[in-house]
Each structure stands twice: as structure tokens, then as C-alpha cells.
Design a protein around this motif. Sequence first.
Motif, PDB file in Angstrom:
ATOM      1  N   UNK A 153       0.827  -1.192  -0.048  1.00  4.96           N
ATOM      2  CA  UNK A 153       0.051   0.239  -0.020  1.00  4.96           C
ATOM      3  C   UNK A 153       0.864   1.297  -0.117  1.00  4.96           C
ATOM      4  N   UNK A 154       0.484   2.220  -0.714  1.00  5.24           N
ATOM      5  CA  UNK A 154       1.323   3.441  -0.867  1.00  5.24           C
ATOM      6  C   UNK A 154       1.453   4.000   0.639  1.00  5.24           C
ATOM      7  N   UNK A 202       0.867   9.301  -5.108  1.00  5.54           N
ATOM      8  CA  UNK A 202       1.374   8.985  -3.918  1.00  5.54           C
ATOM      9  C   UNK A 202       1.712   7.374  -4.106  1.00  5.54           C
ATOM     10  N   UNK A 203       0.944   6.742  -4.895  1.00  2.00           N
ATOM     11  CA  UNK A 203       1.521   5.356  -5.236  1.00  2.00           C
ATOM     12  C   UNK A 203       2.795   5.198  -6.041  1.00  2.00           C
ATOM     13  N   UNK A 204       2.917   6.018  -7.076  1.00  4.90           N
ATOM     14  CA  UNK A 204       4.120   5.889  -8.093  1.00  4.90           C
ATOM     15  C   UNK A 204       5.325   6.412  -7.118  1.00  4.90           C
ATOM     16  N   UNK A 222      -3.934   0.712 -13.679  1.00  2.00           N
ATOM     17  CA  UNK A 222      -5.195   1.161 -13.287  1.00  2.00           C
ATOM     18  C   UNK A 222      -5.969   0.234 -12.706  1.00  2.00           C
ATOM     19  N   UNK A 223      -5.802  -1.172 -12.682  1.00  3.18           N
ATOM     20  CA  UNK A 223      -6.374  -2.224 -12.032  1.00  3.18           C
ATOM     21  C   UNK A 223      -6.238  -1.900 -10.558  1.00  3.18           C
ATOM     22  N   UNK A 224      -5.170  -1.287  -9.989  1.00  4.33           N
ATOM     23  CA  UNK A 224      -4.939  -1.274  -8.761  1.00  4.33           C
ATOM     24  C   UNK A 224      -5.455   0.100  -8.192  1.00  4.33           C
ATOM     25  N   UNK A 225      -6.046   0.697  -8.991  1.00  3.17           N
ATOM     26  CA  UNK A 225      -6.702   2.083  -8.414  1.00  3.17           C
ATOM     27  C   UNK A 225      -8.015   1.978  -7.469  1.00  3.17           C
ATOM     28  N   UNK A 226      -8.335   2.932  -6.615  1.00  4.86           N
ATOM     29  CA  UNK A 226      -9.534   2.747  -5.927  1.00  4.86           C
ATOM     30  C   UNK A 226     -10.635   2.766  -6.879  1.00  4.86           C
ATOM     31  N   UNK A 227     -11.730   2.020  -6.416  1.00  3.72           N
ATOM     32  CA  UNK A 227     -12.947   2.172  -7.445  1.00  3.72           C
ATOM     33  C   UNK A 227     -13.434   3.479  -7.612  1.00  3.72           C
ATOM     34  N   UNK A 228     -13.919   3.790  -8.881  1.00  3.04           N
ATOM     35  CA  UNK A 228     -14.391   5.105  -9.043  1.00  3.04           C
ATOM     36  C   UNK A 228     -15.851   5.121  -8.532  1.00  3.04           C
ATOM     37  N   UNK A 229     -16.325   6.309  -8.335  1.00  7.04           N
ATOM     38  CA  UNK A 229     -17.914   6.526  -7.918  1.00  7.04           C
ATOM     39  C   UNK A 229     -18.721   5.513  -8.710  1.00  7.04           C
ATOM     40  N   UNK A 251       5.435 -16.069 -13.977  1.00  7.58           N
ATOM     41  CA  UNK A 251       6.557 -16.281 -13.306  1.00  7.58           C
ATOM     42  C   UNK A 251       7.703 -15.185 -13.332  1.00  7.58           C
ATOM     43  N   UNK A 252       7.302 -13.854 -13.394  1.00 10.21           N
ATOM     44  CA  UNK A 252       7.839 -12.735 -13.001  1.00 10.21           C
ATOM     45  C   UNK A 252       7.792 -12.008 -11.613  1.00 10.21           C
ATOM     46  N   UNK A 253       8.879 -12.102 -11.040  1.00  8.33           N
ATOM     47  CA  UNK A 253       8.759 -11.378  -9.673  1.00  8.33           C
ATOM     48  C   UNK A 253       8.508  -9.981  -9.785  1.00  8.33           C
ATOM     49  N   UNK A 254       7.681  -9.576  -8.824  1.00  7.24           N
ATOM     50  CA  UNK A 254       7.175  -8.079  -9.171  1.00  7.24           C
ATOM     51  C   UNK A 254       6.910  -7.449  -7.987  1.00  7.24           C
ATOM     52  N   UNK A 255       6.755  -6.026  -7.919  1.00  8.70           N
ATOM     53  CA  UNK A 255       6.311  -5.367  -6.746  1.00  8.70           C
ATOM     54  C   UNK A 255       5.149  -4.411  -7.352  1.00  8.70           C
ATOM     55  N   UNK A 256       4.167  -4.623  -6.578  1.00  4.70           N
ATOM     56  CA  UNK A 256       2.705  -3.853  -6.886  1.00  4.70           C
ATOM     57  C   UNK A 256       2.205  -2.868  -5.878  1.00  4.70           C
ATOM     58  N   UNK A 257       2.276  -1.575  -6.160  1.00  4.37           N
ATOM     59  CA  UNK A 257       1.497  -0.773  -5.105  1.00  4.37           C
ATOM     60  C   UNK A 257       0.085  -0.424  -5.439  1.00  4.37           C
ATOM     61  N   UNK A 258      -0.649  -0.456  -4.574  1.00  7.10           N
ATOM     62  CA  UNK A 258      -2.067  -0.286  -4.791  1.00  7.10           C
ATOM     63  C   UNK A 258      -2.693   0.707  -3.690  1.00  7.10           C
ATOM     64  N   UNK A 259      -3.968   0.964  -3.692  1.00  2.00           N
ATOM     65  CA  UNK A 259      -4.435   1.799  -2.909  1.00  2.00           C
ATOM     66  C   UNK A 259      -5.203   1.259  -1.709  1.00  2.00           C
TER      67      UNK A 259
END
Length: 300
Positions: A153-154, A202-204, A222-229, A251-259
Motif C-alpha cells: 500500500x502507498x 502517492x503510489x508512484x 489502473x487495475x490497482x486504483x480505488x474504485x471510481x464513484x 513467473x515474473x517477480x514483481x512489486x505492486x503498489x495499490x490503494x
Amino acid sequence: MIAFRRGSRSAVTPPAVRAAGGVVWRPGATGVEICLVHRPRRDDWSLPKGRCEAGEPALLAAIREVAEEADVRAVPQLRLPSARYLSDGLPKTVDYWSLRAVGSGGFQPGEVDGIRWMPVSAALAMVTYPRDREVIRAFTAAPVVTCTVALVRHADAGRRGTWSGPDSARPLTGRGVTEAGRLARLAAAIEPRLLLSASARRCVQTLAPLAELLDLPVRVQGDFDEPAPGQDRDEKALAAADRLVEIAEQSVPAVVCGQGRVLPQTLACLAGRDGDFRTAKGGGWLLAFAGPRLVAADRL
């Protein structure tokens, strides 16, 4: 801390000893081999481990101790049971991880004067302590991990109500910048090849120290953005979960930052159950996959 009253002997309760280590493994000619180390001071064969330094996360301590004792570079996969016992009269807790060996140098004897790579069955017979046997058995019972993803999380960005501009443009605070730096050191441990971020500034920014450390770009997803209204939260969480599964299947090790409002439901979708998946700002999870299936989610 407990101190005696005046008139009695001055003493304090000594702190518990915190340590970390791992079951370090590599493919062998006949199957998985794991690494044991020999310590001449105790004349024992054990899993590589050592004390955590002040303020050091246990996960990083485990990786550092493996490098120092066995001269092996390793990446974490999933958490194994901790061991608790008395050491020299003090309570001691050792946190363990499954660690995949990815490189090694020339072993130099020191506190450890020998290392051995051996099949699991031989390691179970060789180790001196029953507690190490239990950790090795837990390792063998776990699924084979094919991909790890750090889902975070950010970091701190203050309160929504105190920011006058668009919420998507809200930046990290000074505290958040510090948290992002700490998170970078943790997330770098899985040696990611892909960095994905929700579109909020803030996530970036949270992934920026990691991107600089690894010289990798941060890709906005955008899949990891908060839901829009008006957007369905379950559908949003499912889309985020599907994206993580897609990464795992490659099989790609990754780091993902979401809300924060999308992560708990995303983790519930992956796990196939409800649970306490609340994630603090600047916190996250180490996700271990066997193919498309999530097999472990451990807090970073």
C-alpha cells in the motif's frame, strides 16, 4: 523492563533475543538440496541463522545471515514456522523463511567453518536440533513456489481532507518518503523484475526509491486504483486479483503498489476466503504463488 526497588540488587530483565534464518534450497541432480552450516563453537549442524541487528526487519536479517554464514545470495519465498527456545539462558525467537539460492561466492570459514548442500532426507538426519527438523518438514510440506509478488500500500500521504487539489495528485509526506525508503529495502529482497503502480501520485512515489535502487521503470496499472464513484468494488478487486494471477503465471517477480480501498478485497479474492487483509500505509504482503494459485500471503 522490570527494575528492582531501592534496597534490592539493581537488575533488569534481559530482552528476548530476536534472530532469523532460512531453509536455503537449490535444485540438485536428484531433487531439492538444502544448505546446512557447521558452527565449531557448538559443534552443531543447523540451518543458517543469526541475530537481528537493531531495527532490522527479520526478513532482511535472514537474507543477510545466509549471505554471511554460507556466502549464498537468496530470495525469500514464504514464511516458515518460527522456533522459540532458551539460548544461554535467554528466551530466543528465530523467524524462518523458505529462501531460494540464486548465487554464491567463495565460502570463507569463520564463525561457520563448513557448509553442506544435501537432499532433504539427509539434512533431516544431519541436523543437531529437533527444532530445525520441524522447520525443514514445514518446508517440504509447502507447495513449490513458482513466483513471488510484493503487494504494498502507498506510504503516508496525509489526509484527504487537508489536500486542496485532486486526490490523485496528493503527494507523500516527509514521513511517507521515509516509509517508501524502508519499503524499498524490503521489496528489493525478492529481486523484482517488474514494478507496477496504481495511477495515484502517492503510489508512484512510493515505488520511486525502489525504482532508483533497481534501475527499473514504474509502470502505471489502473487495475490497482480505488474504485471510481459508482464502480462495483467486487469487480474492481477481481480485476486486480486477475492481474496478479497473470503476473504469477508469467513467473515474473514483481512489486505492486495499490490503494488501501482495493487491497483487502483483492487479497480475499486471491485467497478464496475472508480474512484480516487490512494493510497499513507503507506496509504490504509477500505473496507466494504456485502457478496461478496463491499459496501464502505473509505480511512484510
